[in-house]
Scaffold this active site. Sequence first.
Site, PDB file in Angstrom:
ATOM      1  N   GLY A 137       0.812  -1.314  -0.022  1.00 12.16           N
ATOM      2  CA  GLY A 137       0.060  -0.031   0.042  1.00 12.16           C
ATOM      3  C   GLY A 137       0.789   1.203  -0.175  1.00 12.16           C
ATOM      4  O   GLY A 137       2.004   1.161   0.613  1.00 12.16           O
ATOM      5  N   SER A 138       0.410   2.039  -0.680  1.00  6.87           N
ATOM      6  CA  SER A 138       1.047   3.617  -0.675  1.00  6.87           C
ATOM      7  C   SER A 138       2.600   3.384  -1.511  1.00  6.87           C
ATOM      8  O   SER A 138       2.762   3.066  -2.278  1.00  6.87           O
ATOM      9  CB  SER A 138       0.998   4.474   0.533  1.00  6.87           C
ATOM     10  OG  SER A 138       1.424   5.643   0.677  1.00  6.87           O
ATOM     11  N   SER A 139       3.629   3.705  -0.642  1.00  8.05           N
ATOM     12  CA  SER A 139       5.109   3.411  -0.864  1.00  8.05           C
ATOM     13  C   SER A 139       5.041   2.050  -1.277  1.00  8.05           C
ATOM     14  O   SER A 139       5.673   1.644  -2.308  1.00  8.05           O
ATOM     15  CB  SER A 139       5.774   3.626   0.177  1.00  8.05           C
ATOM     16  OG  SER A 139       7.205   3.942  -0.041  1.00  8.05           O
ATOM     17  N   GLY A 141       2.865   0.125  -2.449  1.00  6.54           N
ATOM     18  CA  GLY A 141       2.065  -0.002  -3.748  1.00  6.54           C
ATOM     19  C   GLY A 141       3.042   0.358  -4.987  1.00  6.54           C
ATOM     20  O   GLY A 141       3.105   0.015  -6.209  1.00  6.54           O
ATOM     21  N   HIS A 277      -6.943   7.754   1.415  1.00  4.59           N
ATOM     22  CA  HIS A 277      -5.507   7.038   1.094  1.00  4.59           C
ATOM     23  C   HIS A 277      -5.390   6.440   2.731  1.00  4.59           C
ATOM     24  O   HIS A 277      -5.686   7.098   3.574  1.00  4.59           O
ATOM     25  CB  HIS A 277      -4.375   8.339   0.840  1.00  4.59           C
ATOM     26  CG  HIS A 277      -3.149   7.626   0.948  1.00  4.59           C
ATOM     27  ND1 HIS A 277      -2.885   7.111  -0.341  1.00  4.59           N
ATOM     28  CD2 HIS A 277      -1.935   7.400   1.521  1.00  4.59           C
ATOM     29  CE1 HIS A 277      -1.608   6.526  -0.423  1.00  4.59           C
ATOM     30  NE2 HIS A 277      -1.086   6.708   0.797  1.00  4.59           N
TER      31      HIS A 277
END
Length: 292
Positions: A137-139, A141, A277
């Site tokens: 997820g996020s970084s 992802g 987010h």
Amino acid sequence: MMFATELLVGGLLAASTVLGAALTRVEYPNNATSKAQMWVYVPDKAVANPPIIVVIHSCQSSAESYSRNSKIPWKQGSDKKGYITVWPSAPNSCWDVSSPRSLKNGGGGDSQAISNMIVHALDKYKGDPARVFVTGGSSGGMMSNVLAATYPYLISAVSLYSGVPAGCFVSSSGGVAQWNNSCSGGSSRATPEAWGNVVRAMYPGYAGARPRMQVWHGSADGTLAPQNYQETIKQWTNVFGYPQTAVSSVKNFPERNYQTDNYGDHLQGIYATGVGHSVPSNLTASEQWFGL
Ligand SMILES: *[C@@H]1O[C@H](CO)[C@@H](O)[C@H](O)[C@H]1NC(C)=O
Ligand SMILES: *[C@@H]1O[C@H](CO)[C@@H](O)[C@H](O)[C@H]1NC(C)=O
Ligand SMILES: *[C@@H]1O[C@H](CO)[C@@H](O)[C@H](O)[C@H]1NC(C)=O
């Protein structure tokens, strides 16, 4: 005497029940410059030739804290289905998805360190090389997209949450683990072909199989603009030679106000209207994408 022995046996049994499976740091042969740490969760009832799932944390996190995050249910999935999860831990506060080291096959950066973890996990746990999966997820992802571009031959499928296209966070000065405001804000836009070229340039000449990609993003993402969803879809449609329009769409799936768009068997987008987010992992849907 007998009493004491019984106590001892009882104590040992209790201790083994309490200990059970736990996230453990593992040393691995690492020929990258990046010294990312490898952590592994082997469930008590691992299946033979287990699938290997790499779960990649977000910024300001770590393998340990991510594995305790209630929105990241992969340890529970591992307990239930017997697969092994590998939890890389970044040497910087975010994953390096900005420097040439990481944005290239064999470049020596974090992506290469994670590729070494995959190779080691397959060897050490007799994992199934045809069932290596990546999520984050996020970084994490963003790194999932970068790994799919740099080490495609190691990965069968990816399910990534709230990231950006591979190469979108590139640093013009070559900096490691840099934030990129143009990309995070949704101003890094390009044609499908230009985005596809970014992927192809990360491993020039590669013509083998590539992982199946499932891309999740929330429409109310205030950290990584939702435009990054469209840009990521453009990127992978081009890589796979798919048309820009979905071949089928399902509204309110897998959840209410989510829409699933299928572009071909290697690409599925899931856009979550009203979700910020980062989109919480849906274990069932990601496992289905992985064929688990
Ligand atoms: C690093 O190790 C991997 C195997 O884990 C190998 O495929 C690769 O060629 C090695 N790279 C270098 C530069 O030695
Ligand atoms: C941010 O990324 C874009 C590509 O998405 C790139 O063109 C730009 O140079 C990067 N900005 C910085 C400051 O490195
Ligand atoms: C996750 O996806 C499945 C379908 O794959 C769906 O049935 C389920 O409701 C979703 N989970 C949540 C928490 O919404």
